[in-house]
Write a protein that holds these residues in place. Structure first.
Motif, short mmCIF file in Angstrom:
data_model
loop_
_atom_site.label_atom_id
_atom_site.label_comp_id
_atom_site.label_asym_id
_atom_site.label_seq_id
_atom_site.Cartn_x
_atom_site.Cartn_y
_atom_site.Cartn_z
N UNK A 192 0.81 -1.22 0.00
CA UNK A 192 0.00 0.00 0.00
C UNK A 192 0.84 1.26 0.00
N UNK A 193 2.09 1.17 -0.45
CA UNK A 193 3.01 2.32 -0.43
C UNK A 193 2.37 3.53 -1.11
N UNK A 194 2.29 4.65 -0.39
CA UNK A 194 1.58 5.83 -0.88
C UNK A 194 2.40 7.09 -0.67
N UNK A 195 2.32 7.98 -1.64
CA UNK A 195 2.85 9.32 -1.45
C UNK A 195 1.71 10.23 -1.05
N UNK A 196 2.05 11.43 -0.58
CA UNK A 196 1.02 12.42 -0.24
C UNK A 196 1.32 13.71 -0.98
N UNK A 197 0.27 14.21 -1.65
CA UNK A 197 0.41 15.46 -2.38
C UNK A 197 -0.33 16.55 -1.61
N UNK A 198 0.43 17.58 -1.26
CA UNK A 198 -0.12 18.71 -0.50
C UNK A 198 -0.28 19.85 -1.49
N UNK A 199 -1.50 20.40 -1.57
CA UNK A 199 -1.77 21.45 -2.56
C UNK A 199 -2.52 22.60 -1.92
N UNK A 200 -2.05 23.80 -2.20
CA UNK A 200 -2.75 24.99 -1.72
C UNK A 200 -2.26 26.20 -2.51
N UNK A 201 -3.18 27.06 -2.90
CA UNK A 201 -2.84 28.31 -3.59
C UNK A 201 -1.87 28.11 -4.75
N UNK A 202 -2.16 27.18 -5.64
CA UNK A 202 -1.35 26.95 -6.84
C UNK A 202 0.05 26.43 -6.57
N UNK A 203 0.33 26.03 -5.33
CA UNK A 203 1.62 25.40 -5.06
C UNK A 203 1.36 23.95 -4.65
N UNK A 204 2.34 23.08 -4.87
CA UNK A 204 2.15 21.72 -4.41
C UNK A 204 3.48 21.09 -4.03
N UNK A 205 3.39 20.07 -3.22
CA UNK A 205 4.55 19.29 -2.78
C UNK A 205 4.13 17.83 -2.78
N UNK A 206 4.99 16.97 -3.33
CA UNK A 206 4.75 15.52 -3.25
C UNK A 206 5.75 14.90 -2.29
N UNK A 207 5.24 14.30 -1.22
CA UNK A 207 6.09 13.54 -0.30
C UNK A 207 6.03 12.10 -0.78
N UNK A 208 7.14 11.58 -1.34
CA UNK A 208 7.07 10.34 -2.10
C UNK A 208 7.50 9.08 -1.33
#
Ligand SMILES: [Zn+2]
Ligand SMILES: [Zn+2]
Length: 279
Positions: A192-208
């Motif tokens: 079930x390995x999952x990344x998390x994508x954080x998005x706000x105000x046209x910016x994003x970060x992927x924690x992979x």
């Protein structure tokens, strides 16, 4: 770097900090599909002085009224890591301040820090959020009976952690996790390995999560898997696809074994890639 000055990024309403848990040790011969001489040379070229040392990151995410930790480090399991609580205190936080823990997967270097030294819940007020397939995999007795001796310990440890947080575990099956945070399935490393994508105000970060363990080697050569990958072929496919996407989209990325600086961009170099850290 000043210890109080953890690497951080602002993604709209969310502030994210890379909090170190310390290091684990793994020899380069756990890598497959690469000549050991080339692996060492890639490490040397990047100025890595201790080639078998793997840095362990956790990420503190604050915003939208929540205090979230993504993964919890090894917590001293096999004498790996164990610095998370002290580093959180340097950032001004007590374990009881954390209301949510998002798990990328349930390997001991990610869930070890969820238990305190007496085996109780180290984060007593946190909800533990994890992909349903990850919980099912580790709880399955058939999977346990087929596991190697080394992997058996991982099963028993993951079960102990899920048991300690029993009433606090929330599983998800699709992308929606929290407002502004979505899960990305990154199969191969674990069920079930999952990344998390954080998005706000046209910016994003992927924690992979564990897309790489030795970033200088596996970003240059994404076809190289490690013995910790449950499915080495699928995890290489996932890594190759993801590096293509994040380099094309110029996406800000973070990962649990990305090195001390904790954030970076991936650039394509012919058929290979390289990481540019964000200080
Ligand atoms: Zn892992
Ligand atoms: Zn890991």
């Amino acid at each position: 770097m000043n210890k109080m000055n953890f690497p951080g990024q602002q993604i709209g309403e969310f502030s994210i900090m890379a909090i170190s848990d310390g290091y684990l040790c793994a020899p380069l011969d756990l890598l497959s599909n690469i000549d050991p001489v080339e692996a060492s040379r890639l490490q040397q070229d990047a100025g890595i002085s201790d080639p078998s040392s793997i840095h362990i990151n956790c990420y503190l995410v604050r915003g939208r009224g929540r205090t979230i930790l993504i993964d919890a480090g090894a917590g001293g399991f096999k004498q790996w890591g164990g610095k998370l609580i002290a580093n959180l205190a340097l950032a001004g936080l007590q374990p009881s301040d954390i209301d949510t823990i998002l798990l990328t997967h349930a390997h001991p270097d990610h869930v070890g820090g969820l238990l305190d030294s007496s085996g109780g819940a180290a984060f007593p007020d946190a909800e533990l959020v994890v992909q349903q397939r990850e919980v099912s995999f580790w709880k399955d007795d058939g999977n346990l009976s087929r596991a190697s001796e080394r992997a058996r310990g991982n099963f028993l440890f993951a079960r102990k952690v899920f048991d300690r947080y029993r009433e606090k575990v929330r599983t998800f099956t699709d992308r929606d996790v929290l407002p502004g945070i979505s899960a990305i399935s990154l199969p191969g490393h674990t069920a079930g390995h999952s990344g998390y994508r954080i998005e706000s105000d046209d910016r994003s970060l992927l924690v992979w999560g564990d897309i790489v363990h030795f970033p200088q080697i596996q970003i240059a050569r994404p076809d190289v898997s490690i013995a910790f990958d449950q499915d080495p072929v699928l995890s290489a496919e996932t890594r190759i696809k993801l590096l293509d996407v994040v380099s094309s989209d110029k996406m800000l990325i973070a990962g649990m074994h990305l090195g001390e600086l904790g954030f970076g961009h991936i650039k394509r170099k012919g058929t290979r890639y390289e990481i540019c850290y964000e200080a």
